[in-house]
Write a protein that holds these residues in place. Structure first.
Motif, PDB file in Angstrom:
ATOM      1  N   MET A 447     -80.062  38.628  -1.217  1.00  0.00           N
ATOM      2  CA  MET A 447     -79.755  37.549  -2.149  1.00  0.00           C
ATOM      3  C   MET A 447     -78.324  37.669  -2.663  1.00  0.00           C
ATOM      4  O   MET A 447     -77.580  36.697  -2.712  1.00  0.00           O
ATOM      5  N   ILE A 448     -77.942  38.911  -3.018  1.00  0.00           N
ATOM      6  CA  ILE A 448     -76.612  39.133  -3.572  1.00  0.00           C
ATOM      7  C   ILE A 448     -75.595  39.225  -2.434  1.00  0.00           C
ATOM      8  O   ILE A 448     -74.568  38.547  -2.441  1.00  0.00           O
ATOM      9  N   LYS A 449     -75.958  40.063  -1.428  1.00  0.00           N
ATOM     10  CA  LYS A 449     -74.986  40.361  -0.364  1.00  0.00           C
ATOM     11  C   LYS A 449     -74.721  39.162   0.534  1.00  0.00           C
ATOM     12  O   LYS A 449     -73.590  38.821   0.810  1.00  0.00           O
ATOM     13  N   ASP A 450     -75.804  38.529   1.055  1.00  0.00           N
ATOM     14  CA  ASP A 450     -75.623  37.489   2.072  1.00  0.00           C
ATOM     15  C   ASP A 450     -75.506  36.089   1.499  1.00  0.00           C
ATOM     16  O   ASP A 450     -74.982  35.193   2.140  1.00  0.00           O
ATOM     17  N   HIS A 451     -76.063  35.865   0.324  1.00  0.00           N
ATOM     18  CA  HIS A 451     -76.099  34.487  -0.176  1.00  0.00           C
ATOM     19  C   HIS A 451     -75.342  34.292  -1.474  1.00  0.00           C
ATOM     20  O   HIS A 451     -75.285  33.184  -2.000  1.00  0.00           O
ATOM     21  N   ILE A 453     -75.960  34.937  -4.473  1.00  0.00           N
ATOM     22  CA  ILE A 453     -76.684  34.455  -5.653  1.00  0.00           C
ATOM     23  C   ILE A 453     -76.939  35.636  -6.581  1.00  0.00           C
ATOM     24  O   ILE A 453     -77.533  36.639  -6.170  1.00  0.00           O
ATOM     25  N   GLU A 454     -76.456  35.526  -7.815  1.00  0.00           N
ATOM     26  CA  GLU A 454     -76.691  36.589  -8.792  1.00  0.00           C
ATOM     27  C   GLU A 454     -78.144  36.503  -9.256  1.00  0.00           C
ATOM     28  O   GLU A 454     -78.593  35.440  -9.668  1.00  0.00           O
ATOM     29  N   PRO A 455     -78.888  37.602  -9.177  1.00  0.00           N
ATOM     30  CA  PRO A 455     -80.293  37.524  -9.615  1.00  0.00           C
ATOM     31  C   PRO A 455     -80.385  37.201 -11.103  1.00  0.00           C
ATOM     32  O   PRO A 455     -79.616  37.732 -11.900  1.00  0.00           O
ATOM     33  N   ASN A 456     -81.296  36.318 -11.465  1.00  0.00           N
ATOM     34  CA  ASN A 456     -81.527  36.022 -12.881  1.00  0.00           C
ATOM     35  C   ASN A 456     -82.771  36.767 -13.358  1.00  0.00           C
ATOM     36  O   ASN A 456     -83.398  37.506 -12.590  1.00  0.00           O
ATOM     37  N   ALA A 457     -83.127  36.551 -14.623  1.00  0.00           N
ATOM     38  CA  ALA A 457     -84.229  37.315 -15.208  1.00  0.00           C
ATOM     39  C   ALA A 457     -85.534  37.115 -14.439  1.00  0.00           C
ATOM     40  O   ALA A 457     -86.339  38.034 -14.299  1.00  0.00           O
ATOM     41  N   ARG A 458     -85.732  35.903 -13.881  1.00  0.00           N
ATOM     42  CA  ARG A 458     -86.986  35.659 -13.157  1.00  0.00           C
ATOM     43  C   ARG A 458     -87.058  36.503 -11.903  1.00  0.00           C
ATOM     44  O   ARG A 458     -88.126  37.004 -11.534  1.00  0.00           O
ATOM     45  N   HIS A 459     -85.910  36.639 -11.199  1.00  0.00           N
ATOM     46  CA  HIS A 459     -85.910  37.475  -9.997  1.00  0.00           C
ATOM     47  C   HIS A 459     -86.222  38.926 -10.356  1.00  0.00           C
ATOM     48  O   HIS A 459     -86.991  39.598  -9.682  1.00  0.00           O
ATOM     49  N   TYR A 460     -85.584  39.380 -11.448  1.00  0.00           N
ATOM     50  CA  TYR A 460     -85.846  40.756 -11.869  1.00  0.00           C
ATOM     51  C   TYR A 460     -87.310  40.940 -12.237  1.00  0.00           C
ATOM     52  O   TYR A 460     -87.925  41.933 -11.886  1.00  0.00           O
ATOM     53  N   SER A 461     -87.891  39.960 -12.931  1.00  0.00           N
ATOM     54  CA  SER A 461     -89.276  40.180 -13.343  1.00  0.00           C
ATOM     55  C   SER A 461     -90.200  40.182 -12.127  1.00  0.00           C
ATOM     56  O   SER A 461     -91.179  40.903 -12.099  1.00  0.00           O
ATOM     57  N   CYS A 462     -89.861  39.399 -11.069  1.00  0.00           N
ATOM     58  CA  CYS A 462     -90.647  39.468  -9.825  1.00  0.00           C
ATOM     59  C   CYS A 462     -90.570  40.863  -9.222  1.00  0.00           C
ATOM     60  O   CYS A 462     -91.574  41.412  -8.786  1.00  0.00           O
ATOM     61  N   MET A 463     -89.354  41.424  -9.205  1.00  0.00           N
ATOM     62  CA  MET A 463     -89.172  42.751  -8.610  1.00  0.00           C
ATOM     63  C   MET A 463     -89.915  43.818  -9.425  1.00  0.00           C
ATOM     64  O   MET A 463     -90.551  44.708  -8.865  1.00  0.00           O
ATOM     65  N   VAL A 464     -89.812  43.703 -10.749  1.00  0.00           N
ATOM     66  CA  VAL A 464     -90.501  44.672 -11.616  1.00  0.00           C
ATOM     67  C   VAL A 464     -92.011  44.564 -11.393  1.00  0.00           C
ATOM     68  O   VAL A 464     -92.720  45.566 -11.283  1.00  0.00           O
ATOM     69  N   ASP A 465     -92.477  43.329 -11.263  1.00  0.00           N
ATOM     70  CA  ASP A 465     -93.884  43.076 -11.001  1.00  0.00           C
ATOM     71  C   ASP A 465     -94.304  43.715  -9.680  1.00  0.00           C
ATOM     72  O   ASP A 465     -95.323  44.400  -9.589  1.00  0.00           O
ATOM     73  N   LEU A 466     -93.492  43.478  -8.643  1.00  0.00           N
ATOM     74  CA  LEU A 466     -93.771  44.010  -7.308  1.00  0.00           C
ATOM     75  C   LEU A 466     -93.860  45.533  -7.331  1.00  0.00           C
ATOM     76  O   LEU A 466     -94.823  46.120  -6.843  1.00  0.00           O
ATOM     77  N   LEU A 467     -92.830  46.170  -7.931  1.00  0.00           N
ATOM     78  CA  LEU A 467     -92.803  47.633  -7.975  1.00  0.00           C
ATOM     79  C   LEU A 467     -93.934  48.159  -8.863  1.00  0.00           C
ATOM     80  O   LEU A 467     -94.620  49.110  -8.504  1.00  0.00           O
ATOM     81  N   GLY A 468     -94.121  47.506  -9.990  1.00  0.00           N
ATOM     82  CA  GLY A 468     -95.128  47.952 -10.945  1.00  0.00           C
ATOM     83  C   GLY A 468     -96.527  47.903 -10.372  1.00  0.00           C
ATOM     84  O   GLY A 468     -97.292  48.854 -10.466  1.00  0.00           O
ATOM     85  N   ARG A 469     -96.849  46.774  -9.714  1.00  0.00           N
ATOM     86  CA  ARG A 469     -98.178  46.642  -9.123  1.00  0.00           C
ATOM     87  C   ARG A 469     -98.438  47.703  -8.074  1.00  0.00           C
ATOM     88  O   ARG A 469     -99.552  48.182  -7.913  1.00  0.00           O
ATOM     89  N   ALA A 470     -97.356  48.037  -7.330  1.00  0.00           N
ATOM     90  CA  ALA A 470     -97.503  49.044  -6.285  1.00  0.00           C
ATOM     91  C   ALA A 470     -97.540  50.446  -6.889  1.00  0.00           C
ATOM     92  O   ALA A 470     -97.528  51.438  -6.161  1.00  0.00           O
TER      93      ALA A 470
END
Ligand code: ZN
Ligand code: ZN
Length: 692
Positions: A447-451, A453-470
């Protein structure tokens, strides 16, 4: 005149062309042009100038140019007509070129020329500034019409501060147009509070607002979302005798739109109903249907759509159909969705890319993935917009098909469609629902490297959710600490949710403290924390959290489950006895309970927050809304049909286990969409593999 064999002359034609321009009828203009040409009058200065203006109004700048080139005499007025023809039709370069030639020939430039030229500056701040400098040098700053055009040009270039400066200058006498232009400009630049302040100033100075003022101001009120302001503005107009809101469909529609956006759905409905039936057009219908949808009243929205089709005065267009489909998606009503699909097909609107995307979204959210995929695959690749790709990814994610979402994402890039911020939210949450940690990280990095796009809070919360659930809670915490932007309530909320899932109390409390310091209402999160303490048996903490909740005046959101039978929607809440078939439903539930208990189902009361006796807790669980809907579905649908239920909150752990047992004992397929995703229960298993 022609039929009485009197011939029009050079003075008649300008009036004829003015009439053509006012109806914007190019065919008529060409016809009269032909007659003028036969009488060799079209090259005359006066006639030619009128003809240039007429073609300009009919959006035919090419024809205007041709007429101008053939004119035998071209004065300043004729040149001004040409400049205006170009700028009116968005030919900015040509307008400036014509202005340059006109100056070179020494023609007289007047206020109309400058206003026309400014119309060509609405997307070019540099040009607007240059014309402004010319205006000042040539002494046109005292003309209200020129200054109004300057205000308009600056505002449309986004330079609303400059627009305000011109408006505030003392060089000209402000008229009602100046006030309207500056209000519209501020509204356009989303400076709603400033627009409202100028409006107050205007009425304070005794300038009488008109219809245009209202139309300029209403979007600002809607943007502001303040229902009080909206009401005040509405009343100030409605109380004016010269103004008949109900007779003016454009104004009424703008008011409906504003009230709906401000949450005054009742007022919007009132206006809509007062509007004469014959005056309602597709735009007013659309405003009201979208208003209901926006106010989270999807059922009302669908009812109104039906009424529109029934009354038949104005036909739904693609925008109305998209609204109706989105209401179906919100409610999860597949039958209704299918009917609207049928309507779209019958009216040739189903191939419209926005309708097709809405259909994909509707079928996906109503649990019919087969249809969603069929529509998507039938869309020609060139017709697939970013919205259709993103919708498809979103619903694959919702159904727990993370891999498919990632594949779609890669296919989309392969076809050269650039992903946007929403696309990444969809892919990342799809990864999160399927536990695809590596794919998630890959997307996040690209997202950052190729496109770019600076991640916003929603992207971060998805990632936190993904890592947290795992279960990678530390990694999730580290990611939060590395964030370039301030983590918001969603991010900490995701961490808190994951802590609850894994019983990680220490980090959970930290997340809660952060949420607290952010001073959000955070009610959902407090409920989460309470649930976390409850499952750890820490009842004192549960009570403390609940007291805090009470202080904040929070009522826990009621759990609601919906099921569509035929085309009627039935809703249930916990321990609901209001349904006419209530007795049969409760008997069916008793029977189900016996069957699943025989098969080994043991209620898990850890997700009940209340510290009550075990047997009472079981009682509450037993009548969770989805169970009532389930029993009703079993009673009322054919045994081969899947039972589809939509729930506004997340399904609790115990109902999830219970539903798996039900699918086994009844041999039925149960599809439950909760606030997060889809669960397909079949043969004692769920499609989410207990990962949700
Ligand atoms: Zn439950
Ligand atoms: Zn599940």
């Amino acid at each position: 005149m022609l039929s009485s064999s009197l011939y029009p002359d050079g003075f008649t034609f300008p009036f004829a062309f003015k009439a053509c321009a006012s109806v914007r009828d190019i065919g008529l203009t060409r016809l009269v042009h032909g007659q003028a040409a036969v009488l060799s009058l079209s090259r005359d200065g006066l006639v030619g100038t009128a003809l240039v203006s007429a073609y300009a109004r009919c959006c035919a700048p090419e024809d205007a140019t041709k007429v101008f080139d053939e004119m035998c005499r071209r004065d300043g007025v004729a040149w001004t007509a040409l400049v205006s023809a170009y700028s009116m039709n968005g030919w900015a370069d040509e307008a400036f070129e014509a202005f340059g030639k006109m100056m070179g020939l020494g023609c007289v430039v007047d206020s109309v020329t400058l206003s026309s030229l400014l119309l060509a500056c609405t997307r070019d701040l540099w040009r607007a500034c240059r014309v402004h400098a010319f205006v000042a040098k040539a002494g046109f700053e005292c003309y209200a019409s020129v200054c109004n055009s300057l205000i308009d040009a600056y505002a449309k270039c986004g330079a609303y501060d400059e627009a305000m400066r011109v408006f505030r200058s003392q060089s000209f006498t402000k008229d009602v147009v100046s006030w309207n232009t500056v209000i519209a400009g501020l509204a356009l630049n989303k400076q709603s509070d400033k627009a409202l302040a100028v409006y107050e100033e205007m009425t304070g100075e005794g300038v009488k607002p008109n219809r245009i003022t209202l139309l300029s101001l209403l979007p600002a009120c809607g943007e502001f979302g303040c229902s009080k302001t909206a009401k005040i503005v509405h009343e100030s107009f409605a109380n004016d005798a010269w103004f008949d809101v109900e007779a003016d469909v454009v104004v009424a529609t703008a008011l409906i739109h504003m009230h709906a956006k401000c949450g005054n759905v009742e007022l919007a409905r009132d206006l809509f109903e007062k509007l004469e039936r014959s005056k309602r057009n597709v735009v007013s219908w659309r405003a009201m249907i979208a208003g209901y949808e926006h106010g989270f009243m999807p059922e009302e929205s669908l009812k109104l759509f039906d009424r529109m089709v029934e009354e038949g005065d104005s036909k739904p267009n693609s925008v109305t159909i998209v609204s109706a489909l989105s209401a179906c998606a919100q409610l999860g009503v597949l039958q209704r969705g299918r009917m609207i699909h049928g309507y779209a097909e019958a009216n040739g609107l189903d191939l419209d890319p926005t309708v097709a995307s809405a259909l994909i979204d509707m079928y996906g959210k109503c649990g019919d993935m087969g249809m969603a995929r069929e529509i998507f695959s039938k869309m020609a690749i060139g017709k697939r917009t970013i919205v259709s790709w993103t919708s498809m990814m979103g619903i694959e994610g919702l159904h727990g098909h993370g891999m498919q979402a990632v594949e779609l994402f890669n296919a989309m890039i392969g076809h050269g469609v650039r992903p946007n911020e929403v696309t990444f939210v969809c892919v990342l949450s799809a990864c999160s629902h399927s536990g695809l940690v590596d794919d998630g990280w890959n997307c996040f990095d690209s997202m950052i490297k190729d496109h770019g796009i600076e991640p916003n809070a929603r992207h971060y919360s998805c990632m936190v959710d993904l890592l947290g659930r795992a279960g990678r809670l530390e990694e999730a915490h580290k990611l939060i600490m590395s964030m370039a932007i301030e983590p918001d309530a969603c991010v900490w909320g995701a961490l808190l949710g994951a802590c609850r899932l894994h019983g990680e109390i220490g980090l959970g409390e930290l997340a809660q403290a952060k949420l607290f310091s952010l001073n959000t209402d955070g009610i959902g999160h407090q409920v989460l924390l309470a649930t976390m303490y409850a499952s750890a048996g820490k009842w004192d903490d549960v009570i403390r959290t609940r007291v805090q909740l009470k202080h904040k005046g929070a009522k826990k959101i009621a759990g609601l489950s919906f099921i569509e039978i035929g085309s009627k929607l039935h809703a249930f809440i916990v321990e609901d006895r209001s349904h006419p078939d209530s007795d049969r439903i409760y008997r069916e539930l008793e029977a189900l309970d016996r069957k699943v208990t025989n098969l080994g189902y043991i209620p898990d009361t850890s997700s009940v927050v209340l510290d009550m006796e075990e047997c009472l807790k079981r009682q509450v669980l037993k009548y969770h809304s989805e169970r009532l809907a389930m029993a009703f579905g079993i009673l009322r649908t054919g045994s081969s049909e899947p039972i589809r239920i939509t729930k506004n909150l997340r399904i609790c752990g115990d109902c999830h286990v219970y539903t798996k047992f039900v699918s086994k004992v009844t041999g039925r397929e149960l599809i439950i969409r909760d606030a997060r995703r889809f669960h397909h229960f079949k043969d004692g298993l769920c499609s989410c593999s207990d990962y949700w």
